[in-house]
Design a protein around this motif. Structure first.
Motif, PDB file in Angstrom:
ATOM      1  N   GLU A   1     -12.133  13.213  -2.319  1.00 43.78           N
ATOM      2  CA  GLU A   1     -11.829  11.787  -2.206  1.00 43.78           C
ATOM      3  C   GLU A   1     -10.322  11.547  -2.145  1.00 43.78           C
ATOM      4  O   GLU A   1      -9.823  10.852  -1.249  1.00 43.78           O
ATOM      5  N   MET A   2      -9.571  12.120  -3.078  1.00 48.66           N
ATOM      6  CA  MET A   2      -8.131  11.908  -3.117  1.00 48.66           C
ATOM      7  C   MET A   2      -7.446  12.493  -1.880  1.00 48.66           C
ATOM      8  O   MET A   2      -6.530  11.885  -1.314  1.00 48.66           O
ATOM      9  N   ALA A   3      -7.891  13.674  -1.441  1.00 46.02           N
ATOM     10  CA  ALA A   3      -7.287  14.317  -0.266  1.00 46.02           C
ATOM     11  C   ALA A   3      -7.528  13.498   0.996  1.00 46.02           C
ATOM     12  O   ALA A   3      -6.606  13.283   1.800  1.00 46.02           O
ATOM     13  N   VAL A   4      -8.753  12.983   1.161  1.00 49.70           N
ATOM     14  CA  VAL A   4      -9.070  12.193   2.362  1.00 49.70           C
ATOM     15  C   VAL A   4      -8.301  10.879   2.358  1.00 49.70           C
ATOM     16  O   VAL A   4      -7.772  10.456   3.392  1.00 49.70           O
ATOM     17  N   TRP A   5      -8.201  10.232   1.189  1.00 50.50           N
ATOM     18  CA  TRP A   5      -7.421   8.994   1.117  1.00 50.50           C
ATOM     19  C   TRP A   5      -5.957   9.260   1.447  1.00 50.50           C
ATOM     20  O   TRP A   5      -5.315   8.453   2.143  1.00 50.50           O
ATOM     21  N   TYR A   6      -5.423  10.368   0.965  1.00 51.56           N
ATOM     22  CA  TYR A   6      -4.023  10.683   1.244  1.00 51.56           C
ATOM     23  C   TYR A   6      -3.791  10.854   2.740  1.00 51.56           C
ATOM     24  O   TYR A   6      -2.854  10.265   3.307  1.00 51.56           O
ATOM     25  N   PHE A   7      -4.624  11.632   3.398  1.00 51.91           N
ATOM     26  CA  PHE A   7      -4.441  11.858   4.836  1.00 51.91           C
ATOM     27  C   PHE A   7      -4.734  10.582   5.636  1.00 51.91           C
ATOM     28  O   PHE A   7      -4.134  10.364   6.690  1.00 51.91           O
ATOM     29  N   GLU A   8      -5.629   9.741   5.139  1.00 52.32           N
ATOM     30  CA  GLU A   8      -5.895   8.467   5.808  1.00 52.32           C
ATOM     31  C   GLU A   8      -4.651   7.585   5.772  1.00 52.32           C
ATOM     32  O   GLU A   8      -4.271   6.959   6.769  1.00 52.32           O
ATOM     33  N   TYR A   9      -3.986   7.544   4.614  1.00 47.63           N
ATOM     34  CA  TYR A   9      -2.772   6.742   4.483  1.00 47.63           C
ATOM     35  C   TYR A   9      -1.627   7.322   5.315  1.00 47.63           C
ATOM     36  O   TYR A   9      -0.832   6.576   5.890  1.00 47.63           O
ATOM     37  N   VAL A  10      -1.521   8.644   5.377  1.00 45.75           N
ATOM     38  CA  VAL A  10      -0.479   9.280   6.191  1.00 45.75           C
ATOM     39  C   VAL A  10      -0.673   8.921   7.661  1.00 45.75           C
ATOM     40  O   VAL A  10       0.287   8.570   8.367  1.00 45.75           O
TER      41      VAL A  10
ATOM     42  N   MET B   1       0.804  -1.218   0.000  1.00 42.63           N
ATOM     43  CA  MET B   1       0.000   0.000   0.000  1.00 42.63           C
ATOM     44  C   MET B   1       0.840   1.273   0.000  1.00 42.63           C
ATOM     45  O   MET B   1       0.325   2.355  -0.303  1.00 42.63           O
ATOM     46  N   ALA B   2       2.119   1.170   0.362  1.00 43.72           N
ATOM     47  CA  ALA B   2       2.962   2.360   0.523  1.00 43.72           C
ATOM     48  C   ALA B   2       3.015   3.253  -0.717  1.00 43.72           C
ATOM     49  O   ALA B   2       2.894   4.483  -0.604  1.00 43.72           O
ATOM     50  N   PRO B   3       3.177   2.691  -1.938  1.00 44.85           N
ATOM     51  CA  PRO B   3       3.211   3.574  -3.115  1.00 44.85           C
ATOM     52  C   PRO B   3       1.913   4.343  -3.335  1.00 44.85           C
ATOM     53  O   PRO B   3       1.916   5.415  -3.944  1.00 44.85           O
ATOM     54  N   LEU B   4       0.785   3.805  -2.839  1.00 49.20           N
ATOM     55  CA  LEU B   4      -0.495   4.478  -3.046  1.00 49.20           C
ATOM     56  C   LEU B   4      -0.585   5.784  -2.269  1.00 49.20           C
ATOM     57  O   LEU B   4      -1.319   6.691  -2.674  1.00 49.20           O
ATOM     58  N   MET B   5       0.157   5.901  -1.168  1.00 49.42           N
ATOM     59  CA  MET B   5       0.141   7.154  -0.420  1.00 49.42           C
ATOM     60  C   MET B   5       0.694   8.290  -1.294  1.00 49.42           C
ATOM     61  O   MET B   5       0.087   9.367  -1.381  1.00 49.42           O
ATOM     62  N   THR B   6       1.813   8.027  -1.958  1.00 51.05           N
ATOM     63  CA  THR B   6       2.378   9.024  -2.877  1.00 51.05           C
ATOM     64  C   THR B   6       1.439   9.273  -4.049  1.00 51.05           C
ATOM     65  O   THR B   6       1.253  10.412  -4.490  1.00 51.05           O
ATOM     66  N   PHE B   7       0.821   8.195  -4.552  1.00 49.90           N
ATOM     67  CA  PHE B   7      -0.086   8.324  -5.693  1.00 49.90           C
ATOM     68  C   PHE B   7      -1.287   9.188  -5.338  1.00 49.90           C
ATOM     69  O   PHE B   7      -1.696  10.051  -6.123  1.00 49.90           O
ATOM     70  N   TYR B   8      -1.879   8.968  -4.155  1.00 48.97           N
ATOM     71  CA  TYR B   8      -3.029   9.771  -3.742  1.00 48.97           C
ATOM     72  C   TYR B   8      -2.639  11.235  -3.558  1.00 48.97           C
ATOM     73  O   TYR B   8      -3.438  12.139  -3.846  1.00 48.97           O
ATOM     74  N   GLY B   9      -1.421  11.478  -3.076  1.00 49.53           N
ATOM     75  CA  GLY B   9      -0.952  12.856  -2.974  1.00 49.53           C
ATOM     76  C   GLY B   9      -0.855  13.513  -4.339  1.00 49.53           C
ATOM     77  O   GLY B   9      -1.270  14.670  -4.523  1.00 49.53           O
ATOM     78  N   PHE B  10      -0.320  12.763  -5.315  1.00 46.08           N
ATOM     79  CA  PHE B  10      -0.214  13.280  -6.687  1.00 46.08           C
ATOM     80  C   PHE B  10      -1.592  13.546  -7.290  1.00 46.08           C
ATOM     81  O   PHE B  10      -1.822  14.588  -7.923  1.00 46.08           O
ATOM     82  N   MET B  11      -2.540  12.607  -7.084  1.00 45.81           N
ATOM     83  CA  MET B  11      -3.873  12.775  -7.642  1.00 45.81           C
ATOM     84  C   MET B  11      -4.629  13.918  -6.958  1.00 45.81           C
ATOM     85  O   MET B  11      -5.462  14.579  -7.594  1.00 45.81           O
ATOM     86  N   SER B  12      -4.346  14.176  -5.691  1.00 43.92           N
ATOM     87  CA  SER B  12      -4.961  15.326  -5.013  1.00 43.92           C
ATOM     88  C   SER B  12      -4.561  16.616  -5.711  1.00 43.92           C
ATOM     89  O   SER B  12      -5.393  17.500  -5.951  1.00 43.92           O
ATOM     90  N   LEU B  13      -3.277  16.717  -6.068  1.00 45.74           N
ATOM     91  CA  LEU B  13      -2.805  17.900  -6.792  1.00 45.74           C
ATOM     92  C   LEU B  13      -3.407  17.969  -8.191  1.00 45.74           C
ATOM     93  O   LEU B  13      -3.750  19.050  -8.680  1.00 45.74           O
ATOM     94  N   ALA B  14      -3.538  16.799  -8.841  1.00 41.71           N
ATOM     95  CA  ALA B  14      -4.108  16.772 -10.198  1.00 41.71           C
ATOM     96  C   ALA B  14      -5.552  17.268 -10.184  1.00 41.71           C
ATOM     97  O   ALA B  14      -5.966  18.063 -11.041  1.00 41.71           O
ATOM     98  N   TYR B  15      -6.345  16.812  -9.216  1.00 38.40           N
ATOM     99  CA  TYR B  15      -7.735  17.274  -9.106  1.00 38.40           C
ATOM    100  C   TYR B  15      -7.783  18.748  -8.721  1.00 38.40           C
ATOM    101  O   TYR B  15      -8.684  19.479  -9.158  1.00 38.40           O
ATOM    102  N   LEU B  16      -6.832  19.188  -7.912  1.00 37.35           N
ATOM    103  CA  LEU B  16      -6.791  20.597  -7.531  1.00 37.35           C
ATOM    104  C   LEU B  16      -6.532  21.478  -8.750  1.00 37.35           C
ATOM    105  O   LEU B  16      -7.198  22.511  -8.938  1.00 37.35           O
TER     106      LEU B  16
END
Length: 519
Positions: free
Chosen positions: A268-277, A219-234
């Protein structure tokens, strides 16, 4: 209502298992290995672990859930916390209270590539436990699990022995944390060979940690991925907002729907990122944050599919309303939401160990069936919409929908190809040996949904000439739609409305509505 009750029931089932990389054992029993074997085992967990960045011979601090502890930095380990074995009273009563060792349970930690080193396969035997014949030959010790040591790393596979003392019913695993110095997929098994221990239970928990935190390696790479997708949606949200403000007088109802999907995707992406952090920092999956992330994900998936469906039906372009189809569309959306919510709850709120295959299959099949319904309905609607536009000779709208149809067809082909790859991946990797690249499977679906949303934003972007793509009552002869300015998808300027009325074509709208009802 039934689906809602199912979701609540699944949530209650998962509450006690929201532990992440902490594997809990609640008085669970050992299972006989097979008819040909002589061992009993219990699967204690499996995770992808990266090697420690720094090797230390000293014991790791026994502090759990604090990623800021200096003694944990850069270390990867498996920790046994209050792991206790409980044998039956009958078994304990047969033992002499003065004997120091009256029963042995072994914890075996192995990397998946060393799985053939467990048992007597290298001795041409199907046995897991050493018998008198093999013991006399000096191949193993009687009553212990047979292990062929790795010549390159003699300490592995790792064997941790715990003995019952006298006639006591319980014994606790007392061992330092096992440090991981080689990256791989690790399995933990608790095993015993003594038939007198039949009926023994295990309780307690183990903690698995990677060098950068408690997030499992898969799951570790998904934390970085969700951070990237949060910026993409932003970025997408900012660009859409600027366009929205620039042409706010010409906004149609469809633009508000697109805005809602972008906003949900961003959340969605922001919440998943902070959940993984948080998960990575504490080793626990916070119930509240995870529940919000799962709900955001389910709502966004549902609205995304509904957006594709209503766009395909020509809503706001060919017709001003969905007519009699509105209730059916909403019903399909509601059923899909509850089905995907139930599946997401099981996948994300459960223990890190997977639920049984039957449970996941039971929840996965309805979601797959509903996705198929969406796809069939979308393409059937697109076919009717294209046919209407061809008959009315609306070339601008026809070109728009041709681009949209082609893009959607490509996405469906990519989806089918990826499903095939996913099935092949899972079939050829049952032991998760390719765990380091497994994150790309869920990442693909998130990226595909994002690019489809970007496509819709480009094709239906707010502009000075919204009537080029917005709904108009059609006239019998061709007139220039691009020169008309609307303030909403169903409003026509006074001059054009007068022309339409004089031509006696107000019945066109009624015919469309009747057609919608028939559909």
């Amino acid at each position: 209502m039934d689906l809602w009750l199912l979701s609540v029931a699944l949530l209650m089932m998962c509450v006690n298992g929201v532990r992440g990389s902490i594997h809990e054992y609640r008085n669970e029993g050992f299972i006989p290995q097979s008819n040909d074997s002589n061992a009993f085992f219990f699967h204690g967990g499996s995770e992808g672990l990266y090697a420690s960045k720094l090797h230390h011979s000293s014991s790791i601090s026994q502090h759990t859930g604090n990623n800021n502890n200096p003694s944990l930095k850069g270390k990867s380990f498996i920790r046994f916390e209050t792991v206790t074995f409980v044998r039956t009273k009958e078994s304990a009563s047969k033992q002499n209270e003065m004997q120091p060792n009256t029963g042995l349970v072994e914890a075996i930690i192995l990397e998946v590539k060393d799985r053939k080193r467990i048992g007597g396969s290298f001795l041409k035997s199907n046995l897991i436990c050493c018998n008198p014949g093999l013991a006399e030959a000096g191949s193993c010790k009687l009553g212990q699990v047979i292990i062929q040591k790795n010549e390159d790393n003699p300490e592995w596979p790792k064997r941790i022995q715990t003995f019952f003392a006298g006639n006591k019913e319980e014994t606790k695993v007392d061992t330092p944390d096992v440090e991981i110095n080689s990256t791989g997929m690790y399995y933990l098994y608790f095993m015993f060979c003594d038939q007198n221990l039949k009926g023994t239970l295990i309780k307690g928990r183990t903690v698995w940690r990677n060098p950068d935190g408690y997030l499992p390696g898969k799951m570790a790479p998904l934390m970085t991925f969700y951070g990237f997708m949060s910026l993409a949606y932003l970025v997408l949200g900012l660009l859409w907002f600027l366009r929205f403000v620039q042409f706010w007088r010409d906004i149609t109802q469809l633009h508000y729907h697109i805005t809602a999907v972008i906003a949900l995707g961003m959340c969605e992406m922001a919440v998943w990122y902070f959940e993984y952090v948080n998960f990575n920092s504490t080793g626990h999956r916070p119930m509240g944050i995870t529940l919000w992330a799962v709900t955001f994900s389910s709502v966004k998936k549902t609205l995304s599919r509904l957006l594709l469906l209503v766009v395909s039906m020509g809503y706001g372009v060919v017709k001003p309303t969905l007519g009699g189809l509105t209730s059916r569309v909403l019903l399909l959306g509601a059923v899909y939401f509850f089905a995907t919510e139930a599946l997401e709850l099981v996948e994300h709120l459960g223990n890190i160990n997977d639920f049984s295959g039957k449970t996941k299959l039971f929840l996965f099949l309805p979601v797959t069936f509903l996705d198929s319904c969406f796809i069939l309905w979308i393409f059937a609607s697109l076919s009717r919409t294209l046919e209407k536009l061809q008959l009315r000779r609306n070339m601008a709208k026809l070109e728009l929908y041709r681009k949209f149809t082609n893009s959607l067809a490509v996405s469906v082909l990519l989806s089918i190809a990826w499903i095939g790859f996913e099935l092949y991946f899972n079939a050829t990797d049952p032991l998760s040996e390719l765990w380091q690249i497994a994150w790309i499977i869920p990442a693909f679906w998130i990226l595909l949904a994002y690019f489809l949303l970007v496509l819709i934003c480009i094709l239906w972007a707010p502009s000075r000439n919204p009537t080029r793509y917005a709904y108009l009552e059609e006239t019998g002869d061709d007139f220039d739609e691009e020169g008309i300015s609307l303030t909403s998808g169903a409003m026509v300027s006074g001059d054009v409305a007068g022309k339409l009325e004089r031509k006696g074509l107000s019945a066109g709208l009624g015919e469309d509505l009747e057609e919608d009802k028939r559909e």
